[in-house]
Scaffold this active site. Structure first.
Site, PDB file in Angstrom:
ATOM      1  N   SER A  26      36.925  54.803  32.375  1.00  0.00           N
ATOM      2  CA  SER A  26      37.391  55.938  31.575  1.00  0.00           C
ATOM      3  C   SER A  26      38.869  55.813  31.184  1.00  0.00           C
ATOM      4  O   SER A  26      39.272  56.250  30.108  1.00  0.00           O
ATOM      5  CB  SER A  26      37.147  57.241  32.342  1.00  0.00           C
ATOM      6  OG  SER A  26      37.647  57.131  33.664  1.00  0.00           O
ATOM      7  N   GLU A  28      40.486  53.317  30.202  1.00  0.00           N
ATOM      8  CA  GLU A  28      40.778  52.281  29.207  1.00  0.00           C
ATOM      9  C   GLU A  28      40.275  52.654  27.813  1.00  0.00           C
ATOM     10  O   GLU A  28      40.600  51.985  26.831  1.00  0.00           O
ATOM     11  CB  GLU A  28      40.139  50.940  29.616  1.00  0.00           C
ATOM     12  CG  GLU A  28      40.760  50.297  30.835  1.00  0.00           C
ATOM     13  CD  GLU A  28      40.456  51.061  32.117  1.00  0.00           C
ATOM     14  OE1 GLU A  28      39.277  51.422  32.313  1.00  0.00           O
ATOM     15  OE2 GLU A  28      41.387  51.345  32.890  1.00  0.00           O
ATOM     16  N   HIS A 281      46.327  20.259  52.815  1.00  0.00           N
ATOM     17  CA  HIS A 281      45.283  21.202  53.238  1.00  0.00           C
ATOM     18  C   HIS A 281      44.894  20.935  54.686  1.00  0.00           C
ATOM     19  O   HIS A 281      44.874  21.816  55.513  1.00  0.00           O
ATOM     20  CB  HIS A 281      44.075  21.066  52.297  1.00  0.00           C
ATOM     21  CG  HIS A 281      42.992  22.072  52.525  1.00  0.00           C
ATOM     22  ND1 HIS A 281      41.855  22.122  51.756  1.00  0.00           N
ATOM     23  CD2 HIS A 281      42.860  23.070  53.423  1.00  0.00           C
ATOM     24  CE1 HIS A 281      41.082  23.109  52.166  1.00  0.00           C
ATOM     25  NE2 HIS A 281      41.656  23.691  53.182  1.00  0.00           N
ATOM     26  N   GLY A 400      41.857  27.111  45.393  1.00  0.00           N
ATOM     27  CA  GLY A 400      40.656  26.922  46.221  1.00  0.00           C
ATOM     28  C   GLY A 400      39.839  28.188  46.411  1.00  0.00           C
ATOM     29  O   GLY A 400      38.912  28.203  47.222  1.00  0.00           O
TER      30      GLY A 400
HETATM   31  N1  TPP Z   1      35.728  32.674  49.990  1.00  0.00           N
HETATM   32  C1  TPP Z   1      36.470  32.359  48.904  1.00  0.00           C
HETATM   33  C2  TPP Z   1      36.726  33.400  47.859  1.00  0.00           C
HETATM   34  N2  TPP Z   1      36.976  31.146  48.718  1.00  0.00           N
HETATM   35  C3  TPP Z   1      36.757  30.201  49.658  1.00  0.00           C
HETATM   36  N3  TPP Z   1      37.311  28.996  49.445  1.00  0.00           N
HETATM   37  C4  TPP Z   1      35.965  30.462  50.794  1.00  0.00           C
HETATM   38  C5  TPP Z   1      35.461  31.724  50.917  1.00  0.00           C
HETATM   39  C6  TPP Z   1      35.726  29.421  51.883  1.00  0.00           C
HETATM   40  N4  TPP Z   1      34.886  28.309  51.411  1.00  0.00           N
HETATM   41  C7  TPP Z   1      35.420  27.123  51.097  1.00  0.00           C
HETATM   42  S1  TPP Z   1      34.299  25.988  50.680  1.00  0.00           S
HETATM   43  C8  TPP Z   1      33.028  27.071  50.937  1.00  0.00           C
HETATM   44  C9  TPP Z   1      33.508  28.309  51.343  1.00  0.00           C
HETATM   45  C10 TPP Z   1      32.656  29.480  51.627  1.00  0.00           C
HETATM   46  C11 TPP Z   1      31.612  26.617  50.769  1.00  0.00           C
HETATM   47  C12 TPP Z   1      31.216  26.284  49.370  1.00  0.00           C
HETATM   48  O1  TPP Z   1      29.885  25.827  49.383  1.00  0.00           O
HETATM   49  P1  TPP Z   1      29.164  25.162  48.149  1.00  0.00           P
HETATM   50  O2  TPP Z   1      29.619  25.770  46.886  1.00  0.00           O
HETATM   51  O3  TPP Z   1      27.712  25.206  48.409  1.00  0.00           O
HETATM   52  O4  TPP Z   1      29.691  23.678  48.092  1.00  0.00           O
HETATM   53  P2  TPP Z   1      29.498  22.507  49.156  1.00  0.00           P
HETATM   54  O5  TPP Z   1      30.659  22.598  50.098  1.00  0.00           O
HETATM   55  O6  TPP Z   1      28.185  22.670  49.818  1.00  0.00           O
HETATM   56  O7  TPP Z   1      29.589  21.266  48.320  1.00  0.00           O
END
Ligand code: TPP
Length: 525
Positions: A26, A28, A281, A400
């Site tokens: 509302s 906006e 990292h 990330g």
């Molecule tokens: N929440 C957010 C907003 N950002 C993050 N980086 C994370 C949680 C932590 N995190 C980093 S990698 C990951 C998570 C939950 C898993 C990603 O899994 P997927 O997309 O299936 O890729 P894979 O590692 O299996 O290749």
């Protein structure tokens, strides 16, 4: 009379900001009223997706989009993605709608009590003007700050009763201003860096996202060739600064102290351009650099040069610095170092190795395809298999934070309609921005989404191993059917388990002009 809304649309027009990403409430509606026909409004169904789309659009177009969000709730929902926007140095301008100015103190519904404070740690600048008379100037300031180096997201909260008020007699001054950024590396600094590089026996280049962001890729190639220097990409890359097909390209540096020091140990001069030193990292402590090595850092970001724990730094625009260094250093002759080859992964029954998926995409996508990648455990596989030759070929979450990739691909495709966008997304990551599929379908934005379905949070499994953290709960993701989810949002989808079927699906997707999702069954070891 000119209203503040009309003056602000004039300001946006003046800066080429005719693409607005948003999710309205509302507060906006009086801003969006009589929406001018030469503007386009791209609706996203969640503010995280809205922000990621805008971020992708800003990075791929080099222009600022406006993001229109609803009060505290909408701004808050966008904030999971905002760290990526900050670290990508993406010039997104966010406008959040505030309740009627005189009523905010009563804490009426959908007022935002600390509107300027809310996204402040995750933006370059954030404000709520003290009076209606300062709305236009504040938005102009937000646009200029967003676009001055280092670029970054800015935020302005505007009470909605301001829009219909008179802009005042000085509005044209504010709308008409031009603000130019600094453009050159100091001559003295150019000579110092040139002398250091010319005196080195084995120089090496480490390039970061700002090389790509400032379109300095060709000058990076010229400099590397003149120096006959191998080129590494700085750790956890958000963009691709150097052609991966070039004989001097070595790969991506690992994100830890010891790994980088080892890989750079035979070089007496390490020139880092357009990246922080370094965005580590994984904890693997040690000496930052081998004895006898000297690091020189060129960045356009004062915070980056100040916070680096080692190396001598120069604050300078990246494109100018690279172009002039490439013209200044002495040319040398040396054959490129051999690149270490990785053995290709082997497919299993009804499960592909990620190498198979990326190789197929690289073979079948147009040679200037753009890759938007959020598949966390497969980064090494991606960089080993996918050929990228041109500026603006790769985007990934700069901080990330998951939820960037899938919707960012939609924004990138909007910004680059002449190039094909492939979004390579993990099955875990896809869920953080899935609603982006609806926007792709609604506006017929022809991204090819490839979901690597390994049924787990693979990266966290490997992190757990690295930290010897056993007994961890809940990383498996079985039974998510991406074909049904995509169909539910209006995107055609197929599920494939073998290389032959994957290649068929990719060929069909690249021949069409609609968004398509391919669920590729992969495995994580
Ligand atoms: N929440 C957010 C907003 N950002 C993050 N980086 C994370 C949680 C932590 N995190 C980093 S990698 C990951 C998570 C939950 C898993 C990603 O899994 P997927 O997309 O299936 O890729 P894979 O590692 O299996 O290749």
């Amino acid at each position: 009379m000119t209203t503040i809304r009309e003056a602000v649309f004039g300001l946006l027009r003046r800066h080429g900001m005719t693409t607005v990403f948003g999710n309205p409430g509302s507060n906006e509606l009086l801003f969006l009223k009589d929406f001018p026909s030469e503007f386009r409004y791209i609706l996203g169904l969640h503010e995280g997706a809205v922000m990621a789309m805008a971020d992708g659009y800003a990075q791929a177009s080099g222009q600022s989009p406006l993001v229109s969000l609803h009060s505290a709730a909408g701004t808050g929902s966008s904030m999971g993605v905002l760290p990526n926007t900050v670290y990508a140095k993406s010039p997104v301008v966010v406008l959040s709608g505030q309740q009627v100015r005189d009523t905010v103190g009563q804490d009426v519904m959908v007022s935002s009590q600390e509107a300027a404070l809310l996204p402040r740690p995750l933006s370059k600048w954030s404000t709520e003007p003290l009076g209606a008379g300062d709305v236009l100037r504040s938005l102009a300031q937000a646009i200029h700050i967003a676009n001055l180096a280092p670029k970054g997201p800015t935020h302005v909260s505007v009470p909605y009763d301001d829009w219909e008020r008179e802009a005042g007699e000085n509005a044209d001054f504010t709308v008409g201003r031009a603000v130019a950024d600094a453009t050159a590396l100091a001559d003295r600094h150019l000579d110092e860096i040139t002398a250091s590089l010319d005196a080195a026996s084995h120089p090496v280049l480490v390039l970061g996202p700002e090389v790509d962001a400032t379109h300095a890729n060709d000058d990076a190639v010229r400099l590397a060739e003149r120096l006959a220097a191998p080129v590494w990409v700085a750790p956890s890359p958000a963009r691709c600064p150097f052609p991966t097909t070039h004989p001097l390209f070595q790969g991506v540096l690992p994100a830890n102290v010891v790994g980088i020091a080892q890989l750079l140990s035979r070089h007496d001069a390490v020139l880092v351009v357009g990246a922080p030193v370094f965005r580590y990292h994984h904890q693997h402590p040690g000496r930052y650099l081998a004895d006898g090595s000297r690091l020189i850092h060129i960045s356009n970001d004062p915070s980056e040069v100040a916070r680096a724990p080692f190396g001598d730094a120069y604050l300078a625009p990246i494109d100018d610095a690279l172009a002039r260094l490439a013209g200044n250093v002495q040319a040398r002759d040396a054959s490129p170092p051999p690149r270490s080859e990785r053995a290709a992964g082997i497919d299993r029954a009804n499960r592909m190795h990620p190498d198979t998926v990326f190789r197929a995409i690289s073979d079948l996508a147009p040679e200037d395809a753009i890759h938007v990648v959020e598949s966390t455990s497969t980064a090494e596989s991606f960089w080993s298999n996918v050929a990228m030759r041109h500026q603006g070929s790769f985007y990934s979450a700069a901080a990330g934070g998951l939820g960037f990739g899938l919707p960012a691909a939609v924004g990138v495709q909007l910004a680059q309609p002449e190039r094909r966008v492939v979004a390579e997304i993990g099955d875990g990551s896809a869920n953080f921005g899935l609603v982006g599929l609806w926007t792709a379908a609604r506006y017929r934005i022809p991204v090819t989404f490839v979901v690597l379905r390994n049924d787990t949070y693979g990266a966290l499994v490997s992190f757990g191993r690295r930290l010897s953290a056993t007994g961890l709960p809940g990383f498996e993701l079985p039974d998510i059917d991406f074909v049904q989810l995509a169909n539910g949002y209006g995107v055609a989808a197929e599920s494939v388990c073998t290389e032959a079927r994957l290649r068929e699906s990719l060929t069909k997707a690249f021949a069409g002009d609609e968004p398509v999702l391919i669920e590729a069954h992969t495995y994580y070891e």
